[in-house]
Design a protein around this motif. Structure first.
Motif, PDB file in Angstrom:
ATOM      1  N   PHE A   1      -5.764   1.742  11.037  1.00 56.21           N
ATOM      2  CA  PHE A   1      -4.411   1.268  11.127  1.00 56.21           C
ATOM      3  C   PHE A   1      -4.394   0.774  12.766  1.00 56.21           C
ATOM      4  O   PHE A   1      -3.882  -0.330  12.993  1.00 56.21           O
ATOM      5  N   LYS A   2      -4.660   1.862  13.617  1.00 54.41           N
ATOM      6  CA  LYS A   2      -4.677   1.619  14.914  1.00 54.41           C
ATOM      7  C   LYS A   2      -5.342   0.273  15.421  1.00 54.41           C
ATOM      8  O   LYS A   2      -5.125  -0.293  16.371  1.00 54.41           O
ATOM      9  N   HIS A   3      -6.552   0.266  14.817  1.00 52.43           N
ATOM     10  CA  HIS A   3      -7.489  -0.805  15.382  1.00 52.43           C
ATOM     11  C   HIS A   3      -7.341  -2.130  14.288  1.00 52.43           C
ATOM     12  O   HIS A   3      -7.981  -3.026  14.310  1.00 52.43           O
ATOM     13  N   CYS A   4      -5.956  -2.205  13.680  1.00 51.02           N
ATOM     14  CA  CYS A   4      -5.584  -3.581  13.044  1.00 51.02           C
ATOM     15  C   CYS A   4      -6.594  -3.956  11.713  1.00 51.02           C
ATOM     16  O   CYS A   4      -6.833  -4.822  11.282  1.00 51.02           O
ATOM     17  N   LYS A   5      -7.399  -2.949  11.442  1.00 47.52           N
ATOM     18  CA  LYS A   5      -8.347  -3.063  10.186  1.00 47.52           C
ATOM     19  C   LYS A   5      -7.637  -3.381   8.955  1.00 47.52           C
ATOM     20  O   LYS A   5      -6.560  -2.728   8.552  1.00 47.52           O
ATOM     21  N   ALA A   6      -8.290  -3.772   7.774  1.00 49.56           N
ATOM     22  CA  ALA A   6      -7.835  -3.930   6.406  1.00 49.56           C
ATOM     23  C   ALA A   6      -7.875  -2.452   5.966  1.00 49.56           C
ATOM     24  O   ALA A   6      -8.767  -1.712   6.059  1.00 49.56           O
ATOM     25  N   ILE A   7      -6.827  -2.061   5.217  1.00 43.04           N
ATOM     26  CA  ILE A   7      -6.946  -0.636   4.381  1.00 43.04           C
ATOM     27  C   ILE A   7      -6.720  -1.067   3.008  1.00 43.04           C
ATOM     28  O   ILE A   7      -5.669  -1.643   2.602  1.00 43.04           O
ATOM     29  N   ALA A   8      -7.389  -0.209   2.115  1.00 45.98           N
ATOM     30  CA  ALA A   8      -7.374  -0.230   0.622  1.00 45.98           C
ATOM     31  C   ALA A   8      -7.510   0.894   0.151  1.00 45.98           C
ATOM     32  O   ALA A   8      -8.136   1.645   0.522  1.00 45.98           O
ATOM     33  N   VAL A   9      -6.596   1.359  -0.777  1.00 46.10           N
ATOM     34  CA  VAL A   9      -6.114   2.727  -1.416  1.00 46.10           C
ATOM     35  C   VAL A   9      -6.162   2.475  -2.880  1.00 46.10           C
ATOM     36  O   VAL A   9      -5.457   1.874  -3.470  1.00 46.10           O
ATOM     37  N   ASN A  10      -6.822   3.258  -3.607  1.00 45.51           N
ATOM     38  CA  ASN A  10      -6.691   3.289  -5.045  1.00 45.51           C
ATOM     39  C   ASN A  10      -5.450   3.626  -5.383  1.00 45.51           C
ATOM     40  O   ASN A  10      -4.779   4.702  -4.527  1.00 45.51           O
ATOM     41  N   THR A  11      -4.705   3.492  -6.420  1.00 43.57           N
ATOM     42  CA  THR A  11      -3.446   4.049  -6.838  1.00 43.57           C
ATOM     43  C   THR A  11      -3.215   5.551  -6.986  1.00 43.57           C
ATOM     44  O   THR A  11      -2.316   6.209  -6.711  1.00 43.57           O
ATOM     45  N   GLU A  12      -4.495   6.228  -7.292  1.00 43.71           N
ATOM     46  CA  GLU A  12      -4.298   7.478  -7.280  1.00 43.71           C
ATOM     47  C   GLU A  12      -4.456   8.403  -5.852  1.00 43.71           C
ATOM     48  O   GLU A  12      -4.294   9.560  -5.795  1.00 43.71           O
ATOM     49  N   ALA A  13      -4.548   7.571  -5.040  1.00 40.01           N
ATOM     50  CA  ALA A  13      -4.476   8.393  -3.452  1.00 40.01           C
ATOM     51  C   ALA A  13      -3.403   7.788  -2.525  1.00 40.01           C
ATOM     52  O   ALA A  13      -3.405   8.163  -1.539  1.00 40.01           O
ATOM     53  N   LEU A  14      -2.376   7.632  -3.291  1.00 37.05           N
ATOM     54  CA  LEU A  14      -0.932   7.321  -2.569  1.00 37.05           C
ATOM     55  C   LEU A  14      -0.501   8.432  -1.525  1.00 37.05           C
ATOM     56  O   LEU A  14      -0.329   8.160  -0.537  1.00 37.05           O
ATOM     57  N   GLN A  15      -0.698   9.725  -2.297  1.00 39.62           N
ATOM     58  CA  GLN A  15      -0.492  10.899  -1.185  1.00 39.62           C
ATOM     59  C   GLN A  15      -1.285  10.929   0.047  1.00 39.62           C
ATOM     60  O   GLN A  15      -0.750  11.277   0.896  1.00 39.62           O
ATOM     61  N   VAL A  16      -2.385  10.354   0.053  1.00 35.26           N
ATOM     62  CA  VAL A  16      -3.229  10.442   1.258  1.00 35.26           C
ATOM     63  C   VAL A  16      -2.647   9.392   2.282  1.00 35.26           C
ATOM     64  O   VAL A  16      -2.256   9.551   3.408  1.00 35.26           O
ATOM     65  N   LEU A  17      -2.217   8.185   1.673  1.00 34.86           N
ATOM     66  CA  LEU A  17      -1.500   7.412   2.497  1.00 34.86           C
ATOM     67  C   LEU A  17      -0.291   7.772   3.081  1.00 34.86           C
ATOM     68  O   LEU A  17       0.221   7.454   4.239  1.00 34.86           O
ATOM     69  N   ARG A  18       0.337   8.452   2.260  1.00 30.63           N
ATOM     70  CA  ARG A  18       1.824   8.873   2.769  1.00 30.63           C
ATOM     71  C   ARG A  18       1.646  10.064   3.801  1.00 30.63           C
ATOM     72  O   ARG A  18       2.630  10.104   4.696  1.00 30.63           O
ATOM     73  N   ALA A  19       0.497  10.610   3.910  1.00 29.29           N
ATOM     74  CA  ALA A  19       0.311  11.532   4.807  1.00 29.29           C
ATOM     75  C   ALA A  19      -0.007  11.135   6.350  1.00 29.29           C
ATOM     76  O   ALA A  19      -0.205  11.809   7.283  1.00 29.29           O
TER      77      ALA A  19
ATOM     78  N   ASP B   1      -9.264  -9.425   2.602  1.00 24.16           N
ATOM     79  CA  ASP B   1      -8.610  -8.818   3.696  1.00 24.16           C
ATOM     80  C   ASP B   1      -9.744  -8.720   4.910  1.00 24.16           C
ATOM     81  O   ASP B   1      -9.235  -8.797   6.141  1.00 24.16           O
ATOM     82  N   ILE B   2     -10.689  -8.193   4.472  1.00 25.38           N
ATOM     83  CA  ILE B   2     -11.885  -7.865   5.505  1.00 25.38           C
ATOM     84  C   ILE B   2     -12.208  -9.096   6.056  1.00 25.38           C
ATOM     85  O   ILE B   2     -12.711  -9.013   7.422  1.00 25.38           O
ATOM     86  N   LYS B   3     -12.372  -9.824   5.435  1.00 24.82           N
ATOM     87  CA  LYS B   3     -12.839 -11.475   6.002  1.00 24.82           C
ATOM     88  C   LYS B   3     -11.958 -11.837   7.211  1.00 24.82           C
ATOM     89  O   LYS B   3     -12.452 -12.547   8.113  1.00 24.82           O
ATOM     90  N   GLN B   4     -10.738 -11.299   7.046  1.00 20.03           N
ATOM     91  CA  GLN B   4      -9.786 -11.830   8.323  1.00 20.03           C
ATOM     92  C   GLN B   4     -10.249 -10.948   9.652  1.00 20.03           C
ATOM     93  O   GLN B   4      -9.715 -11.265  10.679  1.00 20.03           O
ATOM     94  N   HIS B   5     -10.780  -9.888   9.341  1.00 14.99           N
ATOM     95  CA  HIS B   5     -11.324  -8.949  10.277  1.00 14.99           C
ATOM     96  C   HIS B   5     -10.066  -7.967  10.839  1.00 14.99           C
ATOM     97  O   HIS B   5     -10.358  -6.647  10.843  1.00 14.99           O
ATOM     98  N   ARG B   6      -9.030  -8.638  11.287  1.00 15.38           N
ATOM     99  CA  ARG B   6      -7.938  -7.379  12.017  1.00 15.38           C
ATOM    100  C   ARG B   6      -6.645  -8.320  11.721  1.00 15.38           C
ATOM    101  O   ARG B   6      -6.516  -9.562  11.431  1.00 15.38           O
ATOM    102  N   PHE B   7      -5.424  -7.467  11.562  1.00 13.15           N
ATOM    103  CA  PHE B   7      -4.200  -7.830  11.604  1.00 13.15           C
ATOM    104  C   PHE B   7      -3.431  -7.558  12.626  1.00 13.15           C
ATOM    105  O   PHE B   7      -2.908  -6.615  12.918  1.00 13.15           O
TER     106      PHE B   7
END
Length: 83
Positions: free
Chosen positions: A11-29, A66-72
């Protein structure tokens, strides 16, 4: 802790992030997970620019785009001291 650290760095380096629906708790942390609105239920879609939740072929194709965009760059904060 390693997964949370990895996501915070991405996130800090503005990269694309994808999370499986089962891993939302990791994203919330994550640091940024506390700053943006993350759904409480396991729903698919884009949470924020460059951060997606889902599974399956359509989700994988969205992540590849999203990855093709390289950074956000909108995530990057302006520096406090000009160089």
């Amino acid at each position: 802790p390693d997964a949370v650290h990895f996501l915070n760095e991405a996130f800090k380096h503005c990269k694309a992030i994808a999370v499986n629906t089962e891993a939302l708790q990791v994203l919330r942390a994550t640091y940024f997970g506390r700053k943006i609105s993350i759904p409480k239920v396991k729903e698919e879609g884009e949470i924020s620019e460059g951060i997606s939740v889902g599974e399956g072929k359509k989700f994988a194709e969205k992540f590849m785009e999203d990855i093709k965009q390289h950074r956000f760059w909108d995530r990057e904060k302006a520096r406090k001291i000009p160089a």
